[in-house]
Design an enzyme around this catalytic site. Structure first.
Site, PDB file in Angstrom:
ATOM      1  N   HIS A   1       0.835  -1.202   0.000  1.00  0.00           N
ATOM      2  CA  HIS A   1       0.000   0.000   0.000  1.00  0.00           C
ATOM      3  C   HIS A   1       0.872   1.255   0.000  1.00  0.00           C
ATOM      4  O   HIS A   1       0.681   2.167  -0.817  1.00  0.00           O
ATOM      5  CB  HIS A   1      -0.927  -0.021   1.229  1.00  0.00           C
ATOM      6  CG  HIS A   1      -1.799   1.179   1.348  1.00  0.00           C
ATOM      7  ND1 HIS A   1      -3.126   1.154   1.011  1.00  0.00           N
ATOM      8  CD2 HIS A   1      -1.541   2.436   1.775  1.00  0.00           C
ATOM      9  CE1 HIS A   1      -3.644   2.351   1.222  1.00  0.00           C
ATOM     10  NE2 HIS A   1      -2.698   3.149   1.688  1.00  0.00           N
ATOM     11  N   GLU A   2       1.848   1.290   0.906  1.00  0.00           N
ATOM     12  CA  GLU A   2       2.712   2.468   1.013  1.00  0.00           C
ATOM     13  C   GLU A   2       3.614   2.615  -0.205  1.00  0.00           C
ATOM     14  O   GLU A   2       3.905   3.724  -0.636  1.00  0.00           O
ATOM     15  CB  GLU A   2       3.541   2.414   2.303  1.00  0.00           C
ATOM     16  CG  GLU A   2       2.721   2.365   3.588  1.00  0.00           C
ATOM     17  CD  GLU A   2       1.650   3.434   3.686  1.00  0.00           C
ATOM     18  OE1 GLU A   2       1.853   4.572   3.198  1.00  0.00           O
ATOM     19  OE2 GLU A   2       0.580   3.133   4.250  1.00  0.00           O
TER      20      GLU A   2
ATOM     21  N   HIS B   1       1.802   4.489  -2.947  1.00  0.00           N
ATOM     22  CA  HIS B   1       1.936   5.941  -2.759  1.00  0.00           C
ATOM     23  C   HIS B   1       3.309   6.405  -3.248  1.00  0.00           C
ATOM     24  O   HIS B   1       3.420   7.392  -3.976  1.00  0.00           O
ATOM     25  CB  HIS B   1       1.794   6.315  -1.282  1.00  0.00           C
ATOM     26  CG  HIS B   1       0.419   6.182  -0.719  1.00  0.00           C
ATOM     27  ND1 HIS B   1      -0.667   6.888  -1.184  1.00  0.00           N
ATOM     28  CD2 HIS B   1      -0.053   5.418   0.306  1.00  0.00           C
ATOM     29  CE1 HIS B   1      -1.736   6.576  -0.483  1.00  0.00           C
ATOM     30  NE2 HIS B   1      -1.394   5.679   0.434  1.00  0.00           N
TER      31      HIS B   1
END
Length: 150
Positions: free
Chosen positions: A67-68, A71
């Site tokens: 997820h990170e 980003h």
């Protein structure tokens, strides 16, 4: 798991799933409470909540890292890196990252009702943490007067 192991894991996941290197720092941050991790826009570093790893294991940790990294890689490429952007949603689905992390028991603050007010006109009940001045405020639905119950 130590910081060096986390850094290596993030670099490996970045190469395997994104086919791009992770060139910044990944670290554990014990102060994170309600989130699994966060991507820092200015430094491009990633911080991970170690409590998520302790509570749910490596599989959950890998989902948070993916997820990170979504980003991270989208921000580096000047694409839509925010949760609501379609670029982010598509990449997250492609790599199989987590949309939300699991809730660790006892990390969220419990809302306690200390004050309760009732409308004298429509009978609607308002639960409040903080006290309000009944002479100054009225019911939001019918504009009736408020009366303190508790």
């Amino acid at each position: 798991m130590k910081q060096e192991q986390l850094q290596k894991l993030v670099e490996d996941i970045s190469i395997t799933f994104f086919e791009r290197p992770f060139l910044h720092e990944a670290r554990f941050n014990n102060r994170l409470r309600t989130t699994g991790g966060r991507y820092l826009l200015r430094s491009h570093d990633i911080e991970i909540n170690p409590k998520q790893f302790e509570a749910f294991g490596e599989e959950e940790l890998i989902g948070i890292i993916k997820h990170e990294l979504c980003h991270y890689h989208l921000h580096i490429q000047n694409k839509g890196y925010k949760h609501q952007d379609s670029d982010f949603k598509q990449l997250l689905q492609k790599v199989g990252g987590l949309k939300n992390c699991q809730l660790i028991e006892g990390t969220r603050n419990k809302v306690t009702t200390k004050h309760q007010y009732s409308c004298t006109k429509c009978g609607l009940i308002f639960n409040r943490k903080r006290r309000i001045d009944v002479k100054r405020y009225v019911c939001g639905s019918c504009k009736g007067k408020l009366k303190k119950i508790i």
